[in-house]
Design a protein around this motif. Structure first.
Motif, PDB file in Angstrom:
ATOM      1  N   PRO A  55       0.802  -1.227   0.000  1.00 54.51           N
ATOM      2  CA  PRO A  55       0.000   0.000   0.000  1.00 54.51           C
ATOM      3  C   PRO A  55       0.835   1.276   0.000  1.00 54.51           C
TER       4      PRO A  55
ATOM      5  N   ASN B 121      -3.628  -5.568  -4.055  1.00 54.39           N
ATOM      6  CA  ASN B 121      -5.046  -5.934  -3.946  1.00 54.39           C
ATOM      7  C   ASN B 121      -5.906  -5.110  -4.894  1.00 54.39           C
ATOM      8  N   VAL B 122      -5.562  -3.845  -5.057  1.00 54.50           N
ATOM      9  CA  VAL B 122      -6.289  -2.980  -5.990  1.00 54.50           C
ATOM     10  C   VAL B 122      -6.025  -3.413  -7.424  1.00 54.50           C
TER      11      VAL B 122
ATOM     12  N   GLN C 284      -7.522  -9.362  -1.618  1.00 52.85           N
ATOM     13  CA  GLN C 284      -7.424 -10.087  -2.880  1.00 52.85           C
ATOM     14  C   GLN C 284      -6.240 -11.058  -2.919  1.00 52.85           C
TER      15      GLN C 284
ATOM     16  N   TRP D 246      -8.119  -6.633  -8.232  1.00 54.84           N
ATOM     17  CA  TRP D 246      -9.579  -6.581  -8.128  1.00 54.84           C
ATOM     18  C   TRP D 246     -10.309  -6.690  -9.472  1.00 54.84           C
TER      19      TRP D 246
ATOM     20  N   SER E 108     -14.931  -4.992   0.876  1.00 56.60           N
ATOM     21  CA  SER E 108     -13.953  -5.589  -0.023  1.00 56.60           C
ATOM     22  C   SER E 108     -13.120  -4.484  -0.648  1.00 56.60           C
ATOM     23  N   THR E 109     -12.196  -4.885  -1.496  1.00 52.41           N
ATOM     24  CA  THR E 109     -11.364  -3.896  -2.191  1.00 52.41           C
ATOM     25  C   THR E 109     -12.216  -2.935  -3.004  1.00 52.41           C
ATOM     26  N   GLY E 110     -13.226  -3.466  -3.691  1.00 52.09           N
ATOM     27  CA  GLY E 110     -14.092  -2.613  -4.505  1.00 52.09           C
ATOM     28  C   GLY E 110     -15.222  -1.989  -3.724  1.00 52.09           C
TER      29      GLY E 110
ATOM     30  N   HIS F 246     -15.514  -0.685  -0.773  1.00 53.77           N
ATOM     31  CA  HIS F 246     -14.821  -0.186   0.428  1.00 53.77           C
ATOM     32  C   HIS F 246     -15.681   0.745   1.270  1.00 53.77           C
TER      33      HIS F 246
ATOM     34  N   ILE G 134      -9.526  -0.342   2.971  1.00 52.23           N
ATOM     35  CA  ILE G 134      -9.729  -1.638   2.331  1.00 52.23           C
ATOM     36  C   ILE G 134      -9.324  -2.752   3.297  1.00 52.23           C
TER      37      ILE G 134
ATOM     38  N   GLY H  47       1.677   0.871  -5.640  1.00 53.52           N
ATOM     39  CA  GLY H  47       0.393   0.809  -4.959  1.00 53.52           C
ATOM     40  C   GLY H  47       0.010  -0.612  -4.598  1.00 53.52           C
ATOM     41  N   ASP H  48      -1.107  -0.743  -3.938  1.00 53.44           N
ATOM     42  CA  ASP H  48      -1.574  -1.994  -3.335  1.00 53.44           C
ATOM     43  C   ASP H  48      -1.889  -3.055  -4.387  1.00 53.44           C
TER      44      ASP H  48
END
Length: 278
Positions: A159, A167-168, A270, A171, A256-258, A260, A265, A164-165
């Motif tokens: 993160p 997980n993003v 993910q 997604w 969830s990631t989406g 949020h 998050i 960047g993350d």
């Protein structure tokens, strides 16, 4: 005796001398030793066509003057008028209880040839419909896993890392494509920067992959927000139910990631399995 399990590996790398090829071979060896029947779609070797066009349809188009790929292919699928290469992949997917996507990450996503497989093979009607998506998706009895290499180190995808993350990054593919079709999405197998790693590190990565493959069938899938928490109607806008948002007000994280909900998050949403939502 237990029924034979079928596995499809969708492989997207140009070289059989690559780390991705080694990861593919490790999966084949371990899964075959379990008695699985493993099929590989080697997209580059197959010359798989990446572009979704009218050439995917045999016979006349419904609306040749204003071609719409989704509308034309769902009709062609119903009538058995898709090209043989798509039909062949459909049959592989139909038979598989597990699909492994093996690829190098390109530009935070998949190589174009693999994106073409997704665009052309996950045909509307065959893979999804408005009635059959997410929790109610057509492939809810199938497992899937992304197994991929990166060019960057793990720290760069944290993160606070420069990219960047992770997980993003994951997604759209894991939720917007795989879970959208109903798949049980297993946590991804990420090989961090093997191209910048010494041979002993690469070997250790493959040893860990083999160890994971030994118990892959028993793994808990990733947790996604189930469709029963939404008003699944056009009048309701397919929005999260008001009572669900109210219940989540005091929670420290979003769903969830989406989803949020303007909150942090959930950590590793993910990349690691967590208990499902109520």
């Amino acid at each position: 005796m237990a029924a034979e399990r079928n596995v499809l590996i969708v492989y997207a790398h140009q070289s059989n001398g690559s780390f991705n090829a080694a990861a593919r071979d490790a999966a084949m060896e371990v899964l075959q030793s379990q008695g699985c029947r493993v099929t590989v779609s080697d997209l580059y070797a197959m010359g798989f066509r990446a572009c979704a066009t009218a050439d995917d349809i045999i016979g006349e188009l419904k609306n040749p003057d204003n071609f719409h790929y989704g509308e034309e292919t769902v009709q062609a699928w119903k009538e058995g008028r898709l090209t043989d290469d798509i039909k062949a992949e459909h049959q592989k997917v139909r038979e598989a209880q597990l699909i492994i996507f093996q690829f190098p990450m390109y530009w935070f996503s998949v190589p174009a040839i693999l994106k073409g497989w997704i665009d052309r093979v996950l045909t509307q009607g065959f893979a999804f419909s408005l009635q059959n998506m997410y929790s109610n998706g057509n492939f809810k009895d199938k497992k899937v896993i992304l197994s991929f290499t990166t060019g960057s180190t793990e720290g760069m995808f944290l993160p606070d890392g420069v990219h960047g993350d992770i997980n993003v990054v994951l997604w759209p593919l894991q939720s917007g494509t795989l879970y959208f079709c109903g798949f049980q999405v297993l946590p991804p197998q990420i090989f961090w920067a093997p191209g910048h790693s010494p041979p002993e590190t690469q070997k250790a990565m493959l040893v860990a992959w083999r160890k994971r493959l030994a118990t892959l069938w028993e793994e808990t899938p990733l947790s996604f927000t189930p469709t029963n928490l939404f008003d699944m109607s056009f009048s309701g806008g397919f929005r999260l139910l008001p009572q669900v948002k109210e219940q989540r007000q005091e929670e420290p994280y979003g769903l969830s990631t989406g989803h949020h909900l303007g909150k942090p998050i959930p950590p590793n949403n993910q990349t690691k399995a967590s208990p499902p939502h109520d």
